[in-house]
Design a protein around this motif. Sequence first.
Motif, PDB file in Angstrom:
ATOM      1  N   UNK A 289     -82.105 -31.831 -11.628  1.00  0.00           N
ATOM      2  CA  UNK A 289     -81.591 -31.287 -10.366  1.00  0.00           C
ATOM      3  C   UNK A 289     -81.418 -29.776 -10.467  1.00  0.00           C
ATOM      4  N   UNK A 290     -80.920 -29.318 -11.621  1.00  0.00           N
ATOM      5  CA  UNK A 290     -80.705 -27.889 -11.820  1.00  0.00           C
ATOM      6  C   UNK A 290     -81.999 -27.089 -11.737  1.00  0.00           C
ATOM      7  N   UNK A 291     -83.103 -27.682 -12.170  1.00  0.00           N
ATOM      8  CA  UNK A 291     -84.364 -26.945 -12.148  1.00  0.00           C
ATOM      9  C   UNK A 291     -85.157 -27.192 -10.871  1.00  0.00           C
ATOM     10  N   UNK A 292     -84.581 -27.946  -9.926  1.00  0.00           N
ATOM     11  CA  UNK A 292     -85.194 -28.088  -8.619  1.00  0.00           C
ATOM     12  C   UNK A 292     -85.965 -29.366  -8.379  1.00  0.00           C
ATOM     13  N   UNK A 293     -85.998 -30.269  -9.368  1.00  0.00           N
ATOM     14  CA  UNK A 293     -86.725 -31.523  -9.183  1.00  0.00           C
ATOM     15  C   UNK A 293     -85.763 -32.627  -8.757  1.00  0.00           C
ATOM     16  N   UNK A 294     -85.453 -32.641  -7.466  1.00  0.00           N
ATOM     17  CA  UNK A 294     -84.476 -33.577  -6.927  1.00  0.00           C
ATOM     18  C   UNK A 294     -85.031 -34.990  -6.793  1.00  0.00           C
ATOM     19  N   UNK A 295     -86.348 -35.113  -6.792  1.00  0.00           N
ATOM     20  CA  UNK A 295     -86.929 -36.449  -6.621  1.00  0.00           C
ATOM     21  C   UNK A 295     -86.593 -37.364  -7.793  1.00  0.00           C
ATOM     22  N   UNK A 296     -86.339 -36.776  -8.972  1.00  0.00           N
ATOM     23  CA  UNK A 296     -85.973 -37.600 -10.115  1.00  0.00           C
ATOM     24  C   UNK A 296     -84.660 -38.342  -9.844  1.00  0.00           C
ATOM     25  N   UNK A 297     -83.775 -37.700  -9.092  1.00  0.00           N
ATOM     26  CA  UNK A 297     -82.500 -38.343  -8.728  1.00  0.00           C
ATOM     27  C   UNK A 297     -82.748 -39.602  -7.921  1.00  0.00           C
ATOM     28  N   UNK A 298     -83.613 -39.496  -6.916  1.00  0.00           N
ATOM     29  CA  UNK A 298     -83.870 -40.656  -6.066  1.00  0.00           C
ATOM     30  C   UNK A 298     -84.548 -41.772  -6.847  1.00  0.00           C
ATOM     31  N   UNK A 299     -85.516 -41.398  -7.701  1.00  0.00           N
ATOM     32  CA  UNK A 299     -86.219 -42.405  -8.495  1.00  0.00           C
ATOM     33  C   UNK A 299     -85.258 -43.097  -9.452  1.00  0.00           C
ATOM     34  N   UNK A 300     -84.403 -42.315 -10.100  1.00  0.00           N
ATOM     35  CA  UNK A 300     -83.468 -42.894 -11.068  1.00  0.00           C
ATOM     36  C   UNK A 300     -82.432 -43.775 -10.378  1.00  0.00           C
ATOM     37  N   UNK A 301     -81.909 -43.335  -9.230  1.00  0.00           N
ATOM     38  CA  UNK A 301     -80.874 -44.116  -8.561  1.00  0.00           C
ATOM     39  C   UNK A 301     -81.424 -45.425  -8.015  1.00  0.00           C
ATOM     40  N   UNK A 302     -82.709 -45.456  -7.679  1.00  0.00           N
ATOM     41  CA  UNK A 302     -83.314 -46.743  -7.314  1.00  0.00           C
ATOM     42  C   UNK A 302     -83.262 -47.690  -8.502  1.00  0.00           C
ATOM     43  N   UNK A 303     -83.533 -47.143  -9.679  1.00  0.00           N
ATOM     44  CA  UNK A 303     -83.469 -47.960 -10.892  1.00  0.00           C
ATOM     45  C   UNK A 303     -82.035 -48.425 -11.154  1.00  0.00           C
TER      46      UNK A 303
END
Length: 621
Positions: A289-303
Amino acid sequence: MQTQNRNQSDFKPVRDYGAIGDCRSIALISKGGSVDWCCFPKFDAPSVFAAILDPQRGGHFSLGPINGRFESEQTYIENTNVLKEAFLTSTGEAEITDFMPCFLVEDEIQAFHEIHRIVECKKGEVSMCMEFSPRMNYAREFTSFEESRNGCIARLNRECLSLSSSHPVDVGDSGARSNMHLKAGEKALLVMRYYDDIVRDVSHYDSYGKLDRTIGFWKEWCSRITYTGEWRPAVIRSALLLRMLVYGPTGTIIAAPTTSLPEIEGGHKNWDYRFSWLRDSAMTVWAMYLVGHHSEKRRYMRWVRRRLRGQVRDLGRLKVLHGVEGDSTVREMTLDHLSGYRNSHPVRIGNAAYDQFQLDTYGSLVDAIHFTYDIKRDLTDDIWRIVQSMADFISENWSREDYSIWELRGKPLHYTYSKVMCWVAMDRAVRMAMRLGDNQRARKWKKHRDEIRREILEKCINKELNSFVQSEGSDRVDGSLLAIPLVGFISVKDPVMSNTISLVRERLEKDKMIFRFLDIPREADEGAFMMCSFWLVQCLALMGEIDKAVEYFEHLLSTTNHVGLMSEQVIPEKHEFVGNFPQGLSHISLIITADFLSKAINGKNPEEHLADSVPDDIRDE
């Protein structure tokens, strides 16, 4: 089967490896061109190459100059996970390009399960030797080999690996071998593919096309990194490593791609890190998130939602680590036929910590949600229900003993770090509830938050030392105590916290790095823990010692290897790597610390997300 020791000289230093990956598997390739570790078709599958754990029995895929002395330099193509190694011999120069195809096909990362190796003679003449000697299923059984018109096939039961080569190969009982004599401008191609028993002509695998698309994929991904501080190259390399640790099909984030690289050479602390810890994964999401890749948050929270389905009402059954496909039982066993890295027994697969109760995990997850979600804009109902369930669970269970962040295999204790992270869970839940106007919950949770705080201040401080200690009633300090001011529990200027930092440095600091704890005589080659060392940098910055913080941070950066990767621990002064490699937590901490320092240098508050205090009296609006 009795473990047989190997000659120490047969093992390569851990810091001599680079890594390539396709978000399903990662291969470690040594200086000199040997693939010495790889698991197919996923991170936690059995190894097909494991020479890093046993040079004689584990299996390898080597490629390098024949005989004679040579010099070599291994680097990444800038802003990618593609490795190049340049070789200088007495007769000429050659270059190997190593990669695993990784790019989007219809918005999903395509699974090829391939390793491509391209050799080009750049000058003069160079003779190269290739050895393809996989040992499938952790080398527990015999891998057979059969010749094919275009290369060879390795088989074990129903699994197979195919090798396609542009040059003829000789196939024997132990694998395939090829000597390739190349003149300037000439090339050789090698493609290894998992679970394919048809060996096609090497041109079929489109190595150059896949290389271009893989380079394009990684460069485009890096172009969206928003960190612009002076340590951008190190941040980019760390972010690239973290992205490789994300398992494409599920969004699972593993801790490291290896097992049993020892914390102490010759010791027994050899663990399997090829799984997803909720704690580590939450920290990864924070760093991304700090480096600007917010999509990882959505992918991880789905998991996370999938893992918690059916457990929201019984979080006491929550497993702290999972396999990449989500399996919550990763039973531990030993592989006694493998020597272990530098004869460090045993080699373990699976991890018994999956069944431990670790309270700090809940705090890490709620903290990451609080930091990465805009509470009023993109906090969905299902994520908010997870926060509610965790806050309610902590309210009732924070006073229990646990195994905490270090997962020690003794008795559970009242660890200070876990208690502080319980406070963090409640504090962030209160803040989110207030933002949502749910003041009834906020008041209830604040009551428990304040109760946890009183308990910590009363029982986790050693009055004689005037310091926080590892656990209630202890006189020991450990590296986790450095996190206390970083999560907003107490100011670094508080006399007890200030003294804690001083005591941690006095007892645990060496070569500007921090050990986790005093566990063994210091003359043993124990490693300093990189995450704790980065925490010290952040503490120094909060104390206003910016110049010293920068000095310490840059010293930590100097311990990375030739391609910018880090292990879990580093032996001070020698700067040898110990522990699993490359280690996600180390790179997470690098990113967070770089962002933290850059903000502090520019006069910004690194803890701005905690700037608003929680009022003593929460009233209904």
